[in-house]
Design a protein around this motif. Structure first.
Motif, PDB file in Angstrom:
ATOM      1  N   ARG B 762      19.919  51.400  50.653  1.00 33.28           N
ATOM      2  CA  ARG B 762      19.309  52.757  50.658  1.00 33.28           C
ATOM      3  C   ARG B 762      17.867  52.960  50.226  1.00 33.28           C
ATOM      4  O   ARG B 762      17.496  53.762  50.963  1.00 33.28           O
ATOM      5  CB  ARG B 762      20.470  53.382  49.455  1.00 33.28           C
ATOM      6  CG  ARG B 762      20.503  54.920  49.671  1.00 33.28           C
ATOM      7  CD  ARG B 762      21.394  55.505  48.702  1.00 33.28           C
ATOM      8  NE  ARG B 762      22.746  55.349  48.964  1.00 33.28           N
ATOM      9  CZ  ARG B 762      23.933  55.089  48.444  1.00 33.28           C
ATOM     10  NH1 ARG B 762      23.596  55.018  46.728  1.00 33.28           N
ATOM     11  NH2 ARG B 762      25.182  54.792  48.770  1.00 33.28           N
ATOM     12  N   ASP B 763      17.798  52.349  49.219  1.00 38.13           N
ATOM     13  CA  ASP B 763      16.255  52.589  48.878  1.00 38.13           C
ATOM     14  C   ASP B 763      15.348  52.105  50.031  1.00 38.13           C
ATOM     15  O   ASP B 763      14.399  52.858  50.113  1.00 38.13           O
ATOM     16  CB  ASP B 763      15.716  51.064  47.893  1.00 38.13           C
ATOM     17  CG  ASP B 763      16.600  51.631  46.540  1.00 38.13           C
ATOM     18  OD1 ASP B 763      16.869  52.700  46.431  1.00 38.13           O
ATOM     19  OD2 ASP B 763      16.545  50.866  45.603  1.00 38.13           O
ATOM     20  N   VAL B 764      15.706  51.057  50.910  1.00 39.30           N
ATOM     21  CA  VAL B 764      14.627  50.617  51.827  1.00 39.30           C
ATOM     22  C   VAL B 764      14.712  51.835  53.081  1.00 39.30           C
ATOM     23  O   VAL B 764      13.867  52.388  53.607  1.00 39.30           O
ATOM     24  CB  VAL B 764      15.103  49.257  52.398  1.00 39.30           C
ATOM     25  CG1 VAL B 764      14.363  49.055  53.684  1.00 39.30           C
ATOM     26  CG2 VAL B 764      14.770  48.098  51.445  1.00 39.30           C
ATOM     27  N   VAL B 765      16.069  52.185  53.659  1.00 42.45           N
ATOM     28  CA  VAL B 765      16.385  52.824  54.699  1.00 42.45           C
ATOM     29  C   VAL B 765      16.325  54.357  54.483  1.00 42.45           C
ATOM     30  O   VAL B 765      15.851  55.140  55.285  1.00 42.45           O
ATOM     31  CB  VAL B 765      17.715  52.385  55.174  1.00 42.45           C
ATOM     32  CG1 VAL B 765      18.044  53.414  56.405  1.00 42.45           C
ATOM     33  CG2 VAL B 765      17.802  51.195  55.490  1.00 42.45           C
ATOM     34  N   VAL B 766      16.502  54.813  53.214  1.00 40.80           N
ATOM     35  CA  VAL B 766      16.808  56.188  53.062  1.00 40.80           C
ATOM     36  C   VAL B 766      15.285  56.742  52.029  1.00 40.80           C
ATOM     37  O   VAL B 766      14.504  57.537  52.392  1.00 40.80           O
ATOM     38  CB  VAL B 766      17.955  56.844  52.421  1.00 40.80           C
ATOM     39  CG1 VAL B 766      17.883  58.102  52.255  1.00 40.80           C
ATOM     40  CG2 VAL B 766      19.095  56.314  53.055  1.00 40.80           C
TER      41      VAL B 766
END
Ligand SMILES: Cc1cc2nc3c(=O)[nH]c(=O)nc-3n(C[C@H](O)[C@H](O)[C@H](O)COP(=O)(O)OP(=O)(O)OC[C@H]3O[C@@H](n4cnc5c(N)ncnc54)[C@H](O)[C@@H]3O)c2cc1C
Ligand code: SF4
Ligand code: FES
Lengths: 97, 840
Positions: B762-766
């Motif tokens: 989630r950190d990376v993608v969102v």
């Protein structure tokens, strides 16, 4: 007996040929060498000509059993493959049992 | 006529019994149906400890996956729990309302975790208090892992094998663990007090607290467990309790169906129940000559005897001598026979070095070894086991039983072991079988392990397996390519491999082999993975080499078990038209397609097509490929959505079409299945897809990742809720690219997402915490632009003879030509009257 032009088999792949009532899977290695075995996998009849190969092994496309390309010996507990004599003469695949 | 064999239970004993039956040609004698109440194929329960500790992936523990059942003609009914055996009518009833008749019945229901009487442990409805768990199944293990990540203090009740394994596993998730053990020393079933004390030192050194003589009498907490209370009143606060206090045979079914049950279902030497010669019991649920066994080695022996019986021999089971050789929480432990001297003249030789965690003892009576215990150092165990099993003469100097004295020759060398010595107890593999595997061509330890399954259980025999393989292979021995390689043929993990490929600008599989493989040697097993990786890394520059592809990718169709192929035309979002249907129908007729079937992903599958017909069919279809083959983005399943459905909140069909258009044909480490549902009713089953999208109230869309509904079932994790369909495309594309770049070869998202962690993804993608979102998007865009429909190759074969037949013209076992009439009494799907494959 001539099976056909070597070019018909892309390097690294195999094709099936019928000769004298039997069907063979003939492989052309990247080195140029030809190898041939019966075309039906002894495990469950898989089309060995569709196998994936490298310099040493052949992997049947159905259940991924493996055989040694030089000796035909199974590497995964299946019956061994008969090695069939083929060679290249002037760009043609010659069946020489 | 074949007899109907029904097996209740689908665990280790059931699986092995059926394997042994098949090995003895039983497929010709029986129609086999297996019932399991767990929703999985047959898996290796022993490995759950490794799954818990994260050393092994769930997908690696399956003994027989679903295709095995299919290939062997076995009907697997799972999850179905059998609730009654009517032995007079000879049927079993399932909790799905089914009644299944049998001629021969095998009960292999195993056992369950024993929950000792403790106040507060059960809720009024009979379920366990939240936070209290047994440790027995995949589901238990998943739940323990989930809770371990959320909580800080765990208590394990039970200091036996299972309890210690659970403690070790829990600890690897960062929770503090305390083991409560009712007896005075650990593993009191297998070890004497001194051995247990030694093990205690090693376990405590790992940072696990142990409390001995601690009898738990109650758990506290209203909704969720908050602590455990001991008999002496001590309260131990905790937020997770794993109960590993022993097991009880699952015998309810047998009891209510009128069979004789004591501690287990009573069986005779033929493994038949004493009540009914057609009903057998095997495994942990069976009681033979008063013994119930809780380890697999005896179960393998039972399975062998039962299979022989059922296939017509008169083998008998006379009980097993239980020897244990295990790795408990990382410590080697072995024990056999009695643990303490019983008679005055029993010889008892002990060596103990508690500080180092080493303890060994042997008990000798009349010059025979009748008991031995080893903790921390198991070098002598192979010899001891042999002496114990066969009553070999013992060395005059007893200390020789504990240590290798003097010269190396004193070591009971591998070649002295008789061929039938069982090396791997978990999978019942003998020394002879290992030697044969080497003789048959396996020259590395992993190759031997793959082919014999030795060492694939608890792993404690790996060192002995290695020794035997080394000995048997001699100079031929090849060293194990490390397991962490991205592909077996190149000795690099994925990140290093990618760096090397980028730096050296390697655009083709052969270039990678030449530059990075030891000796430049090709490796067939690595080719597909490399092809996929190179395509991901070099969407434009990639140099395609035909032999780098699996047959499916060479001819863009899915190979079937008779060597023919199946063709699935594109049908975006599952939406079709009259023209498309008519064309498909015409083509199916023209090429005499033996079977037309709707796929699980809502597409039309034309099955049974010979390779040489593929290009002509594609040309006649004149539609793009529908990607039913290959490790790539597959189809997007959609529901009806807001256009037609009265519940619809979003236009799932339009979004599904858009997604499929954008990502068609994109390669990935594993296949990627998608779905879009128009509302939380989820008619498209979005929660069990690699990427699933669900429309929710307010025009928003939820994106789920990491779901699966195949051999492994996992509900996807909610990644994020977004406002627009465009955002769905961006986020799912970014996730897909991240997965393509970071997953191991063949690692599906259901393994990838838990491995990386939802938060991290989630950190990376969102949230774009690493500032790489734009790059991911750009690389995805490049890939999308590089798309070419592979079926165009039909017109102009990529290589001469690409579609030359590979099928021998002799008759093969062929896939059935079905017209639906046998099953349904009507005609469906079939377009020809005869099997075209038999035509000249
Ligand atoms: C975490 C763990 C670690 C272990 N480690 C070791 C080890 O290192 N070495 C060792 O030797 N042993 C070990 N064991 C023990 C070993 O796993 C068991 O001895 C073995 O699994 C027993 O096999 P079984 O087939 O009798 O039972 P199971 O494998 O339990 O199979 C029984 C199956 O039947 C199902 N079932 C029950 N009732 C019904 C019904 N009415 N209808 C349909 N299905 C039903 C059950 O749900 C289960 O799936 C371990 C066990 C666990 C849990
Ligand atoms: S998921 Fe919702 S919108 Fe889609 S078909 Fe089902 S009920 Fe209708
Ligand atoms: S048919 Fe060849 S491996 Fe099964």
């Amino acid at each position: 007996m001539i099976l056909g032009p070597v070019d018909e088999i892309p390097p690294g792949e195999g094709r099936a040929y019928t000769v004298q009532g039997r069907t063979l899977a003939v492989f052309r290695l990247r080195s140029g060498a030809l190898k041939a075995f019966p075309a039906a996998c002894p495990h469950s009849g898989g089309p060995l000509a569709d196998a994936q190969i490298d310099e040493n092994v052949l992997i049947c496309p159905l259940h991924l059993n493996t055989w040694d390309l030089t000796t035909g010996c199974s590497r995964s507990g299946q019956p061994d493959l008969e090695v069939i004599g083929v060679r290249e003469v002037a760009g043609q695949i010659v069946f020489s049992p | 006529m074949k007899r109907r064999l029904v097996v209740v239970g689908n665990g280790m004993a059931a699986g092995r019994t059926v394997e042994e039956i098949l090995e003895r040609g039983g497929a010709d004698q029986f129609d086999i149906t297996m019932f399991g109440d767990e929703p999985y194929g047959n898996y290796n329960r022993i490995m759950l400890s490794h799954v818990l500790s994260g050393e092994e992936d769930e997908s690696g523990i399956f003994l027989n996956d679903l295709s095995w059942y299919e290939e062997n003609g076995i009907t697997l009914r799972a999850p179905v729990r059998i609730t009654r055996i009517d032995r007079f009518a000879k049927v079993v009833d399932g909790d799905d309302g089914s009644s299944t008749p049998y001629d021969v019945l095998v009960v292999a229901t195993g056992s369950r975790s024993f929950i000792p009487p403790m106040e507060g442990v059960f809720r009024p409805d009979g379920s366990l208090l939240d936070g209290v768990l047994g440790f027995r199944s995949i589901d238990d293990t998943r739940e323990i892992v989930r809770l371990a990540r959320l909580h800080e203090k765990a208590v394990v009740i039970g200091g036996g094998l299972l309890g210690l394994e659970a403690a070790r596993g829990l600890q690897s998730h960062g929770v503090h663990v305390e083991v409560l053990h009712a007896a005075g020393h650990l593993m009191n079933q297998q070890l004497d007090a001194a051995g247990g004390a030694c093990l205690l030192t090693s376990v405590e050194a790992l940072g696990i607290d142990v409390r001995l003589n601690a009898r738990s009498t109650a758990v506290t907490g209203d909704d969720h467990v908050t602590g455990v209370i001991l008999k002496d009143g001590t309260e131990i606060p905790c937020d997770l309790v794993v109960v590993a206090a022993g097991i009880r045979a699952n015998t309810d079914l047998a009891v209510t169906s009128g069979f004789s049950v004591e501690r287990g279902i009573v069986v005779d030497d033929s493994m038949a129940t004493v009540d009914d010669p057609d009903v057998f019991a095997v495994g942990e649920c069976a009681q033979h000559r008063g013994e119930v066994y809780g380890l697999v080695a005896p179960i393998w022996e039972q399975a062998r005897v039962l299979a022989s019986r059922l296939t017509g021999s008169d083998a008998e089971y006379h009980g097993s001598r239980v020897t244990t050789k295990l790795k408990v929480a990382g410590v080697d432990v072995a024990s056999m026979g009695i643990t303490a001297p019983e008679r005055d003249d029993d010889e008892f030789v002990v060596f103990s070095e508690p500080r180092r965690g080493v303890y060994k003892s042997v008990i000798i009576r009349d010059d025979r070894l009748i008991g031995a215990t080893c903790v921390g150092d198991v070098k002598k165990v192979a010899f001891l086991l042999q002496a114990f099993d066969r009553g070999l003469p013992l060395p005059e100097e007893r200390v020789g039983l504990l240590f290798d004295l003097g010269t190396a020759a004193a070591e009971p060398s591998v070649d002295e072991l008789p061929d039938d010595t069982q090396v791997c107890n978990c999978n019942g593999v003998s020394k002879g079988a290992l030697v044969k595997a080497v003789a048959d061509g396996c020259k590395t330890v992993p190759a031997v392990m793959d082919c014999t399954r030795a060492g694939k259980g608890c792993g404690s025999c790996k060192s002995l397996v290695t020794k035997i393989v080394e000995w048997a292979a001699g100079d031929d021995m090849r060293v194990d390519p490390a397991e962490h390689y991205y592909v077996p043929g190149i000795p690099l993990a994925k990140p290093e491999l990618m760096t090397a490929i980028t730096e050296q600008r390697l655009y083709s599989v052969s270039a990678v082999f030449a530059a990075l493989a030891p000796g430049g040697t090709e490796d067939a097993k690595s080719k597909m993975g490399l092809t996929s990786l190179l395509r991901t890394m070099w969407p434009q520059e990639f140099v395609d080499e035909r032999d780098g592809r699996f047959i499916n990718d060479r001819v863009h169709a899915n190979i079937q078990r008779d060597g023919t192929f199946s063709v699935v035309p594109q049908m975006k979002g599952g939406v079709t038209s009259v023209e498309q249907l008519r064309t498909i129908a015409d083509v199916a007729e023209k090429y005499r397609v033996p079977m037309i079937k709707l796929t699980g992903g809502q597409r039309i599958d034309l099955l049974g097509v010979p390779k040489e017909d593929l290009p002509k069919m594609w040309a006649d279809l004149d539609m793009p490929s529908g990607y039913a083959y290959g490790k790539s983005f597959r189809t997007v399943k959609t529901c009806v959505g807001s256009d037609f459905c009265r519940f619809g909140l979003g236009d799932s069909t339009a979004l599904g079409v858009a997604i499929e258009t954008r990502f068609q044909g994109i390669e990935s480490p594993g296949k990627v299945k998608m779905a879009v549902s128009g509302c939380p009713r989820n008619c498209a089953e979005s929660l069990v897809k690699d990427i699933g999208v669900v429309a929710v109230e307010g025009g928003r869309w939820e994106i789920y990742i990491g779901g699966a509904a195949g051999a492994h079932i996992r509900k996807g994790d909610l990644l994020v809720t977004v406002d627009t369909p465009e955002e769905v495309l961006t986020i799912s594309g970014r996730f897909l690219q991240y997965y393509r770049e970071n997953a191991k070869w063949l690692e599906r998202t259901y393994a990838f997402v838990p491995r990386i962690g939802l938060e991290r993804i989630r950190d990376v993608v969102v949230a774009d915490s690493d500032g790489m979102a734009a790059d991911l998007d750009a690389r995805m865009q490049q890939t999308v632009e590089g798309y070419r429909d592979p079926w165009k190759e039909g017109r102009e074969p990529a290589v001469p003879g690409q579609f030359r037949t590979a099928l021998p013209l002799i008759s093969l076992p062929q896939v059935p030509v079905r017209d639906g009439s046998t099953a349904l009494g009507g005609r469906a799907g079939r377009s020809v009257a005869t099997d075209p494959r038999r035509l000249p």
